[in-house]
Design a protein around this motif. Sequence first.
Motif, short mmCIF file in Angstrom:
data_model
loop_
_atom_site.label_atom_id
_atom_site.label_comp_id
_atom_site.label_asym_id
_atom_site.label_seq_id
_atom_site.Cartn_x
_atom_site.Cartn_y
_atom_site.Cartn_z
N ALA A 124 14.93 8.64 -4.95
CA ALA A 124 16.15 7.84 -5.07
C ALA A 124 17.39 8.72 -5.19
O ALA A 124 18.41 8.48 -4.53
N MET A 125 17.32 9.74 -6.03
CA MET A 125 18.52 10.54 -6.32
C MET A 125 18.85 11.54 -5.21
O MET A 125 20.01 11.90 -5.04
N ARG A 126 17.86 11.98 -4.46
CA ARG A 126 18.10 12.95 -3.40
C ARG A 126 18.46 12.30 -2.07
O ARG A 126 18.88 12.98 -1.13
N ALA A 127 18.32 11.00 -1.96
CA ALA A 127 18.45 10.33 -0.67
C ALA A 127 19.88 10.33 -0.13
O ALA A 127 20.81 10.00 -0.86
N ASP A 128 20.02 10.72 1.12
CA ASP A 128 21.27 10.55 1.87
C ASP A 128 21.05 9.38 2.82
O ASP A 128 20.24 9.50 3.75
N PRO A 129 21.73 8.26 2.63
CA PRO A 129 21.45 7.08 3.47
C PRO A 129 21.60 7.33 4.96
O PRO A 129 20.93 6.66 5.77
N PHE A 130 22.42 8.30 5.37
CA PHE A 130 22.61 8.53 6.80
C PHE A 130 21.38 9.16 7.46
O PHE A 130 21.33 9.30 8.68
#
Length: 293
Positions: free
Chosen positions: A75-81
């Motif tokens: 969750a914390m490392r995610a880059d939505p792009f």
Amino acid sequence: MVLDQRRGLALDALTGLSVGDAFGNQAFPSQWVVRSPGHADSWAWTDDTQMACSLLEIVDTHGRVDQDALARAFAMRADPFRDYGMGALQFIDHVKHGGRWREITPQLFEGKGSWGNGGAMRVAPLGAYFYDDLQRAAAEAAASSQVTHAHPEGVAGGIAVGVAAAHAAAHRGRPLSGADLIAVALDHTPESMVRDGLRRALDLLDRPTTQVAVELGNGSRISAPDTVPFALWTIATHLHDYEAAIRTCVEAGGDMDTMAAIVGGTIAAHQGPEPIPTEWLAAREPLPEWLPL
């Protein structure tokens, strides 16, 4: 010494996974290609690599898959792009705002859980890390998959690839046949559509790519049964030729970045990074600075 060996094999697998992911990403029509804002001139990698990095970070820190820590890292490392799927985005949003993964994961896809290929796409470095214990590799791969995939097929896909990568890494510098690689993965994969697909893959090792993609699927359904058997067939038939294997994933179409991530990670677990074309490695976006390895 064993820890250094684990880390080295896992990092090799991550390198092969990330380059395959980035190459497959570039093969999509330009409007669908993921682009990294911080590295505009590089081949960007997708959620496949980002989640593989988080998984390897947790395994190296805890010596196992700590599922709660892994959910938080995802969750914390995610880059939505990075082209996360809809289910993954719901998971990320829920956990980011204090929710528990055990609550959201079984609710996805109308309460059936995800049977997607996310557990399989990120697991090759984990398999390489546990190269010396296939049972352990299978158990840790299952634990990783369960965080995001409540459906048994999604877990089976992660187990199959995790065991294949572990067996491949265990045979670094030693002979290994493609048929043996699939057979070992088959032995550790629970009864499922994924396992049925692996059985069929063993009977198709002498067939052309186009026929096999029709028979097994090419990842276009974004499901583990539609992805993992063809990925392991590609590995088995190109175990000693990284470039040809990745190009085969692109030739088949479908979910090209994920297919190439699975294939690239497992072949590099066996062969190391040397067979990766140097220009591909140079073009790939750098891995995250936070990755401890």
